[in-house]
Design a protein around this motif. Structure first.
Motif, PDB file in Angstrom:
ATOM      1  N   SER A   1     -45.884   2.101 -30.131  1.00 51.05           N
ATOM      2  CA  SER A   1     -44.929   1.034 -29.826  1.00 51.05           C
ATOM      3  C   SER A   1     -43.529   1.314 -30.368  1.00 51.05           C
ATOM      4  CB  SER A   1     -45.429  -0.299 -30.379  1.00 51.05           C
ATOM      5  OG  SER A   1     -45.541  -0.253 -31.790  1.00 51.05           O
ATOM      6  N   ASN A   2     -43.377   2.356 -31.186  1.00 49.18           N
ATOM      7  CA  ASN A   2     -42.046   2.723 -31.678  1.00 49.18           C
ATOM      8  C   ASN A   2     -41.231   3.455 -30.623  1.00 49.18           C
ATOM      9  OD1 ASN A   2     -42.283   1.596 -34.267  1.00 49.18           O
ATOM     10  ND2 ASN A   2     -43.370   3.400 -35.037  1.00 49.18           N
ATOM     11  N   GLY A   3     -41.894   3.887 -29.540  1.00 50.95           N
ATOM     12  CA  GLY A   3     -41.178   4.430 -28.396  1.00 50.95           C
ATOM     13  C   GLY A   3     -40.699   5.866 -28.517  1.00 50.95           C
ATOM     14  N   ILE A   4     -41.176   6.579 -29.528  1.00 52.16           N
ATOM     15  CA  ILE A   4     -40.776   7.981 -29.685  1.00 52.16           C
ATOM     16  C   ILE A   4     -41.921   8.872 -29.237  1.00 52.16           C
ATOM     17  CG2 ILE A   4     -40.034   9.782 -31.296  1.00 52.16           C
ATOM     18  CD1 ILE A   4     -38.768   7.573 -32.982  1.00 52.16           C
ATOM     19  N   GLU A   5     -41.680   9.634 -28.195  1.00 49.53           N
ATOM     20  CA  GLU A   5     -42.717  10.475 -27.604  1.00 49.53           C
ATOM     21  C   GLU A   5     -42.880  11.797 -28.330  1.00 49.53           C
ATOM     22  OE1 GLU A   5     -42.516  12.713 -23.506  1.00 49.53           O
ATOM     23  OE2 GLU A   5     -43.180  10.647 -23.142  1.00 49.53           O
ATOM     24  N   ARG A   6     -41.744  12.350 -28.794  1.00 53.12           N
ATOM     25  CA  ARG A   6     -41.792  13.672 -29.404  1.00 53.12           C
ATOM     26  C   ARG A   6     -40.610  13.870 -30.344  1.00 53.12           C
ATOM     27  NH1 ARG A   6     -41.575  19.597 -26.344  1.00 53.12           N
ATOM     28  NH2 ARG A   6     -42.076  20.826 -28.189  1.00 53.12           N
ATOM     29  N   VAL A   7     -40.829  14.632 -31.404  1.00 55.86           N
ATOM     30  CA  VAL A   7     -39.756  15.055 -32.305  1.00 55.86           C
ATOM     31  C   VAL A   7     -39.665  16.574 -32.235  1.00 55.86           C
ATOM     32  CG1 VAL A   7     -38.935  15.157 -34.685  1.00 55.86           C
ATOM     33  CG2 VAL A   7     -40.085  13.090 -33.861  1.00 55.86           C
ATOM     34  N   LEU A   8     -38.477  17.076 -31.915  1.00 58.90           N
ATOM     35  CA  LEU A   8     -38.261  18.520 -31.834  1.00 58.90           C
ATOM     36  C   LEU A   8     -37.466  18.994 -33.042  1.00 58.90           C
ATOM     37  CD1 LEU A   8     -38.297  17.387 -28.738  1.00 58.90           C
ATOM     38  CD2 LEU A   8     -37.447  19.652 -28.187  1.00 58.90           C
ATOM     39  N   THR A   9     -37.802  20.159 -33.547  1.00 59.59           N
ATOM     40  CA  THR A   9     -36.997  20.783 -34.593  1.00 59.59           C
ATOM     41  C   THR A   9     -35.712  21.331 -33.975  1.00 59.59           C
ATOM     42  OG1 THR A   9     -37.976  22.964 -34.268  1.00 59.59           O
ATOM     43  CG2 THR A   9     -39.100  21.476 -35.817  1.00 59.59           C
ATOM     44  N   SER A  10     -34.801  21.753 -34.821  1.00 61.75           N
ATOM     45  CA  SER A  10     -33.555  22.351 -34.343  1.00 61.75           C
ATOM     46  C   SER A  10     -33.833  23.553 -33.444  1.00 61.75           C
ATOM     47  CB  SER A  10     -32.704  22.776 -35.543  1.00 61.75           C
ATOM     48  OG  SER A  10     -31.498  23.342 -35.116  1.00 61.75           O
ATOM     49  N   LYS A  11     -34.789  24.382 -33.847  1.00 60.17           N
ATOM     50  CA  LYS A  11     -35.118  25.573 -33.058  1.00 60.17           C
ATOM     51  C   LYS A  11     -35.742  25.190 -31.724  1.00 60.17           C
ATOM     52  CE  LYS A  11     -37.591  29.964 -33.049  1.00 60.17           C
ATOM     53  NZ  LYS A  11     -38.041  29.765 -31.657  1.00 60.17           N
ATOM     54  N   GLU A  12     -36.639  24.201 -31.738  1.00 57.10           N
ATOM     55  CA  GLU A  12     -37.276  23.773 -30.491  1.00 57.10           C
ATOM     56  C   GLU A  12     -36.252  23.194 -29.516  1.00 57.10           C
ATOM     57  OE1 GLU A  12     -41.799  22.609 -31.966  1.00 57.10           O
ATOM     58  OE2 GLU A  12     -40.146  21.188 -32.284  1.00 57.10           O
ATOM     59  N   ALA A  13     -35.274  22.451 -30.050  1.00 56.96           N
ATOM     60  CA  ALA A  13     -34.204  21.902 -29.204  1.00 56.96           C
ATOM     61  C   ALA A  13     -33.370  23.037 -28.615  1.00 56.96           C
ATOM     62  CB  ALA A  13     -33.329  20.954 -30.009  1.00 56.96           C
ATOM     63  N   ALA A  14     -33.049  24.021 -29.452  1.00 57.73           N
ATOM     64  CA  ALA A  14     -32.254  25.159 -28.985  1.00 57.73           C
ATOM     65  C   ALA A  14     -32.994  25.957 -27.925  1.00 57.73           C
ATOM     66  CB  ALA A  14     -31.894  26.058 -30.166  1.00 57.73           C
ATOM     67  N   ASP A  15     -34.298  26.088 -28.085  1.00 64.96           N
ATOM     68  CA  ASP A  15     -35.101  26.813 -27.096  1.00 64.96           C
ATOM     69  C   ASP A  15     -35.057  26.142 -25.730  1.00 64.96           C
ATOM     70  OD1 ASP A  15     -35.795  28.719 -28.951  1.00 64.96           O
ATOM     71  OD2 ASP A  15     -37.777  27.883 -29.386  1.00 64.96           O
ATOM     72  N   LYS A  16     -34.782  24.840 -25.720  1.00 62.36           N
ATOM     73  CA  LYS A  16     -34.665  24.101 -24.454  1.00 62.36           C
ATOM     74  C   LYS A  16     -33.218  24.037 -23.965  1.00 62.36           C
ATOM     75  CE  LYS A  16     -38.779  21.243 -25.021  1.00 62.36           C
ATOM     76  NZ  LYS A  16     -39.459  21.837 -23.855  1.00 62.36           N
ATOM     77  N   GLY A  17     -32.313  24.685 -24.706  1.00 66.58           N
ATOM     78  CA  GLY A  17     -30.915  24.745 -24.290  1.00 66.58           C
ATOM     79  C   GLY A  17     -30.029  23.688 -24.900  1.00 66.58           C
ATOM     80  N   ALA A  18     -30.571  22.856 -25.802  1.00 64.85           N
ATOM     81  CA  ALA A  18     -29.798  21.780 -26.420  1.00 64.85           C
ATOM     82  C   ALA A  18     -29.088  22.276 -27.686  1.00 64.85           C
ATOM     83  CB  ALA A  18     -30.716  20.601 -26.726  1.00 64.85           C
ATOM     84  N   ASP A  19     -28.405  21.378 -28.367  1.00 62.80           N
ATOM     85  CA  ASP A  19     -27.589  21.730 -29.531  1.00 62.80           C
ATOM     86  C   ASP A  19     -28.457  22.141 -30.719  1.00 62.80           C
ATOM     87  OD1 ASP A  19     -25.486  22.029 -31.282  1.00 62.80           O
ATOM     88  OD2 ASP A  19     -25.287  19.891 -31.705  1.00 62.80           O
ATOM     89  N   ASP A  20     -28.253  23.354 -31.202  1.00 62.17           N
ATOM     90  CA  ASP A  20     -29.051  23.822 -32.338  1.00 62.17           C
ATOM     91  C   ASP A  20     -28.437  23.431 -33.680  1.00 62.17           C
ATOM     92  OD1 ASP A  20     -26.880  25.488 -32.224  1.00 62.17           O
ATOM     93  OD2 ASP A  20     -28.018  27.368 -32.182  1.00 62.17           O
ATOM     94  N   HIS A  21     -27.325  22.681 -33.660  1.00 64.46           N
ATOM     95  CA  HIS A  21     -26.728  22.197 -34.905  1.00 64.46           C
ATOM     96  C   HIS A  21     -27.376  20.888 -35.369  1.00 64.46           C
ATOM     97  CE1 HIS A  21     -23.502  24.905 -33.435  1.00 64.46           C
ATOM     98  NE2 HIS A  21     -23.421  25.189 -34.719  1.00 64.46           N
ATOM     99  N   ALA A  22     -28.104  20.234 -34.476  1.00 63.77           N
ATOM    100  CA  ALA A  22     -28.817  19.014 -34.856  1.00 63.77           C
ATOM    101  C   ALA A  22     -30.062  19.384 -35.659  1.00 63.77           C
ATOM    102  CB  ALA A  22     -29.208  18.226 -33.617  1.00 63.77           C
TER     103      ALA A  22
END
Length: 431
Positions: free
Chosen positions: A312-333
């Motif tokens: 019910s908190n509505g969060i499906e997944r938490v990605l690490t900085s590396k996992e986000a970068a692997d998907k093309g997103a900002d690796d500074h987060a």
């Protein structure tokens, strides 16, 4: 490289989804366009799938972490209306319009995101007055082609009602038709936001969204007719595409409320952020979490792990900085979080952690009915690509492609090269 077309017209229908394709096939102008067009009904967008990163990807062929436009808005904690990635300077590397200009081609851009102050011949940038002392017309004039915009405003400014839709797109359409007939640009980038606006306000499958698609059909027909009247239709390539889909939501998640409760965000009595150690930067269906130090990162990680345990908190997944970068997103987060279906993230600092969205919320523009920004892996979340005209094979069906492939393909059509890109040329489309 060999040039395959004399005039490339790229029309972005913001928020046009694969799910809309059956509607398009029944509309007169899309129907006629599709008779000879080659298409892909399943275009994978990028992460985060919001408008500005998407449009920077379309003209660079790269993922956000590479071209640098990692969100719609800048990281400006606590600002009620953060600034956007309006300006060309935010895009790292070259773009389709830069290369066209270098090759001596005439270029035009109408409300194409992330182009303000860009070197485009006939240029009406997408940028809005974001300070109390600013006025929309001077802000636009100073960030694009001054005399061209004055002329468009003189001719068609009466159509506009601020940034309201459908009047804004109607103004862009008339400017587009005039520019095609009077200037005959070699590259034209056009961005229509009517559908996106009405999906945000009324929902994905709303009557208002359907009406916007019907208006887009008329706009496509007018643009094709303008090319014919300018006697350049036979030498032109027309691209109609979407940048992302959208999903309805019922609840808004405010992670910053929890950060504030844990002392990670310090807010003054007047509601301004004085200091922060962790901040949730919303991308609507997803969000970046930025932290100042390792201690804050540990606190945030523990909190996110706890939130994940309860659906019910509505969060499906938490990605690490590396996992986000692997998907093309900002690796500074430090982290990237993905909302569950029916939820989206805001940067709110007040009230409860999760709000159920009411009709009053939407009316007062506190929240929306539908949004994007979600992972490309979400079901039924692809967009579309349609191409017809000079240099394009007829009636080729591309089963799947990616948004990153569009820029290299456009460059190839114009005999240009974007350098090494994340995407590739879709050879099957080309003669």
């Amino acid at each position: 490289m060999t040039k395959h077309t004399d005039h490339l017209i790229v029309i972005s229908f913001d928020c046009l989804s694969s799910l809309d394709f059956p509607i398009l096939e029944e509309l007169p102008h899309f129907q006629q366009f599709l008779r000879k067009a080659s298409i892909c009904k399943n275009v994978e967008t990028i992460y985060p799938s919001v408008t500005y990163p998407c449009h920077a990807t379309i003209v660079t062929g790269n993922y956000p972490k590479r071209h640098g436009v990692i969100n719609n808005t800048l990281l400006q904690p606590g600002r009620p209306s953060p600034d956007w990635y309006w300006h060309r300077r935010y895009v790292k590397g070259t773009t389709l319009y830069d290369e066209a200009k270098k090759a001596g081609m005439t270029t035009a851009g109408l409300l194409w995101p992330v182009t303000a102050k860009g070197k485009i011949d006939y240029h009406m940038p997408e940028i809005f007055a974001n300070r109390p002392w600013q006025n929309q017309i001077p802000v636009s004039l100073l960030n694009g082609s001054f005399l061209y915009q004055l002329d468009m405003n003189r001719r068609f400014g009466h159509i506009r009602k601020g940034l309201n839709q459908p009047e804004l797109d109607d103004f862009v359409l008339e400017s587009t038709v005039y520019t095609i007939k009077a200037k005959r640009p070699n590259l034209m980038l056009i961005h229509f936001t009517d559908l996106d606006t009405h999906r945000h306000l009324h929902g994905f499958s709303s009557i208002e969204a359907h009406a916007a698609i019907q208006r887009h059909d008329i706009r496509l027909g007018r643009i094709i007719q303008a090319l014919k009247e300018a006697n350049i239709y036979e030498r032109s390539t027309i691209i109609a595409l979407g940048d992302h889909s959208a999903m309805d939501e019922e609840k808004a998640i405010k992670i910053n409320v929890l950060f504030r409760e844990r002392g990670l965000i310090d807010v003054s009595k007047r509601g301004k952020v004085r200091n922060w150690q962790a901040y949730c930067n919303s991308c609507d269906g997803s969000a970046y979490i930025y932290v100042k130090d390792e201690k804050a990162k540990e606190i945030v990680q523990t909190l996110l792990n706890e939130l994940l345990k309860e659906e019910s908190n509505g969060i499906e997944r938490v990605l690490t900085s590396k996992e986000a970068a692997d998907k093309g997103a900002d690796d500074h987060a430090a982290f990237m979080i993905e909302a569950s279906k029916g939820y989206y993230f805001t940067e709110g600092l007040e009230g409860s952690f999760i709000d159920r969205i009411t009709a009053e919320d939407v009316k007062e523009r506190r929240y929306t009915r539908a949004c994007h920004g979600y992972s490309p892996e979400k079901a039924d979340y692809t967009t579309v690509f349609m191409a017809s005209g000079k240099g394009i094979r007829e009636n080729v069906i591309i089963p799947t492609m990616q948004l990153i492939d569009e820029g290299p393909t456009f460059a190839h059509l114009l005999g240009l090269h974007l350098g090494e890109t994340d995407g590739k040329v879709i050879e099957e489309l080309l003669l």
